[in-house]
Design an enzyme around this catalytic site. Structure first.
Site, PDB file in Angstrom:
ATOM      1  N   THR A 108      -3.856   5.745   4.129  1.00 33.77           N
ATOM      2  CA  THR A 108      -2.549   6.222   3.658  1.00 33.77           C
ATOM      3  C   THR A 108      -2.666   7.052   2.383  1.00 33.77           C
ATOM      4  OG1 THR A 108      -1.611   4.200   4.596  1.00 33.77           O
ATOM      5  CG2 THR A 108      -0.180   5.481   3.178  1.00 33.77           C
ATOM      6  N   LYS A 111       0.845  -1.207   0.000  1.00 36.39           N
ATOM      7  CA  LYS A 111       0.000   0.000   0.000  1.00 36.39           C
ATOM      8  C   LYS A 111       0.877   1.253   0.000  1.00 36.39           C
ATOM      9  CE  LYS A 111       0.651   1.421   4.367  1.00 36.39           C
ATOM     10  NZ  LYS A 111       1.104   2.720   4.832  1.00 36.39           N
TER      11      LYS A 111
HETATM   12  O1  LIG Z   1       1.385   2.978   7.521  1.00 36.81           O
HETATM   13  C1  LIG Z   1       0.934   4.056   7.800  1.00 36.81           C
HETATM   14  C2  LIG Z   1      -0.459   4.256   8.199  1.00 36.81           C
HETATM   15  O2  LIG Z   1      -1.125   3.047   8.401  1.00 36.81           O
HETATM   16  C3  LIG Z   1       1.800   5.252   7.749  1.00 36.81           C
HETATM   17  O3  LIG Z   1       2.083   5.558   6.448  1.00 36.81           O
HETATM   18  P1  LIG Z   1       3.434   6.322   6.095  1.00 36.81           P
HETATM   19  O4  LIG Z   1       4.562   5.399   6.428  1.00 36.81           O
HETATM   20  O5  LIG Z   1       3.292   6.619   4.655  1.00 36.81           O
HETATM   21  O6  LIG Z   1       3.478   7.571   6.929  1.00 36.81           O
END
Ligand SMILES: O=C(CO)COP(=O)(O)O
Ligand SMILES: NC(=O)C1=CN([C@@H]2O[C@H](COP(=O)(O)OP(=O)(O)OC[C@H]3O[C@@H](n4cnc5c(N)ncnc54)[C@H](O)[C@@H]3O)[C@@H](O)[C@H]2O)C=CC1
Length: 332
Positions: free
Chosen positions: A249, A192
């Site tokens: 995200t 993701k």
């Molecule tokens: O995994 C995340 C939210 O579930 C955080 O995403 P990032 O690592 O892109 O900040």
């Protein structure tokens, strides 16, 4: 009350440490940065990685001494940037108690080997899979640190160990579910981030919701196909760790991956976007690992391949989307 040690006092390691303390555990943070250890130990703050929290719980302490950090740990949580997990954990191999459960919060695939974090952690610590636990879900660290309601998925080959860890991190605002599908959690969490890079890039370049929805949905199809080929349960992709984390995200400027992509879409180079990043954007090194994994498993990865061309060759957002649109008309 359980003694729990968190390795890595970044944004998520610290926010999750607070969840564990709120759940009634005694929490020891270990960090490689002496200034973070001092900040947590002396001021009950992590002003470097989680400045929004003014006061961490009194039951949270920190040390920079590896042996002291894990000596009495019943549960050890790993929250280190994925590409550095192997080298960091090697130092703990002979120190961790023989019955401790080891939990990974990390969302990435090792670029040099194409291995998931469950594989990296078990290899590095010589850990049997029944003692490895993965946690993955829509858990943006700042919002969890603000104690906003959130849910996550706790996975272990041994469901009883998943339940033990879920119980240890359950609070009024943090709701864990359990699964035995560790591979599914690992694949969802890692892939993701690649999708979030692409969505962020499109948004940064000025495209709207239709484009974002297209990338998210095609990204979900790609991560589901790759995950299934790797041995994951397809149900996991429709749950919190899959669709749930994609929604969180890909829709939030709090995400480092989304923001990294948005900066690329605004015209920053990879180097400039890296400098502007507030913490690790795991999708960047993971993108090439996903392309390689796709090749190995015989699964097409058009989105990861297009993002790889952005990161390695500097193609524009329009060309990245062109690559996604390219090819024959197929059934959805
Ligand atoms: O995994 C995340 C939210 O579930 C955080 O995403 P990032 O690592 O892109 O900040
Ligand atoms: N921030 C978030 O919202 C969430 C993050 N995650 C995942 O958790 C993991 C950690 O994320 P954050 O804490 O947010 O990242 P961060 O960028 O704030 O911190 C990274 C951590 O890795 C440590 N580290 C890097 N190299 C190291 C080395 N060689 N030895 C020891 N430690 C080293 C750093 O010291 C730091 O503590 C990532 O895999 C991320 O994808 C998962 C869910 C939510």
């Amino acid at each position: 009350m359980t003694n729990i040690t968190v390795l890595g006092a970044g944004a998520w390691g610290t926010a999750f440490g607070q969840v564990l303390a709120d759940a009634g555990n005694t929490v020891t943070m270990w960090a490689i940065e002496p200034e973070i250890v001092t900040d947590i130990h002396e001021h009950h703050r992590n002003s470097y990685r989680l400045p929004s929290v003014e006061q961490l719980p009194a039951t949270m302490d920190a040390t920079g001494d590896r042996a002291q950090a894990v000596a009495h740990a019943e549960i050890i949580v790993v929250a280190i940037a994925a590409q550095f997990a192997r080298v960091a954990l090697a130092e703990f191999k002979d120190l961790i108690p023989s019955t401790a459960l080891v939990v990974s919060l990390m969302k990435g695939i090792e670029r040099t080997t194409g291995k998931r974090m469950d594989q990296v952690v078990c290899e590095s610590l010589n850990l049997p899979e029944e003692r490895f636990v993965a946690i993955s879900g829509p858990n943006l660290s700042k919002q969890v640190a603000d104690r906003q309601p959130a849910a996550t998925v706790v996975g272990c080959a041994d469901i009883d160990n998943a339940r033990t860890v879920a119980k240890a991190c359950e609070t009024k605002y943090f709701k864990p579910f359990v699964t035995t599908d560790v591979i599914g959690l690992e694949m969802c969490g890692s892939l993701k981030n690649v999708v979030a890079l692409a969505v962020g890039m499109a948004r940064g370049a000025g495209y709207g919701e239709n484009t974002a929805a297209m990338i998210e949905t095609r990204g979900l199809a790609e991560l589901t196909a790759l995950g299934k080929a790797a041995g994951a349960d397809p149900k996991t992709f429709a749950g919190l760790a899959g669709v749930g984390d994609l929604v969180a995200t890909c829709g939030s400027p709090l995400s480092r991956n989304y923001t990294f992509g948005a900066n690329l879409g605004k015209g920053l180079s990879v180097e400039e976007a890296t400098k502007a990043s507030n913490g690790v954007a795991e999708g960047v090194p993971t993108t090439d690992a996903v392309v390689a994994l796709g090749r190995q498993l015989g699964v097409p990865t058009p989105l990861a391949s297009a993002m790889s061309d952005v990161l390695d060759k500097g193609i524009s957002c329009a060309d990245m989307l062109g690559e996604l649109f390219g090819g024959d008309i197929t059934e959805e």
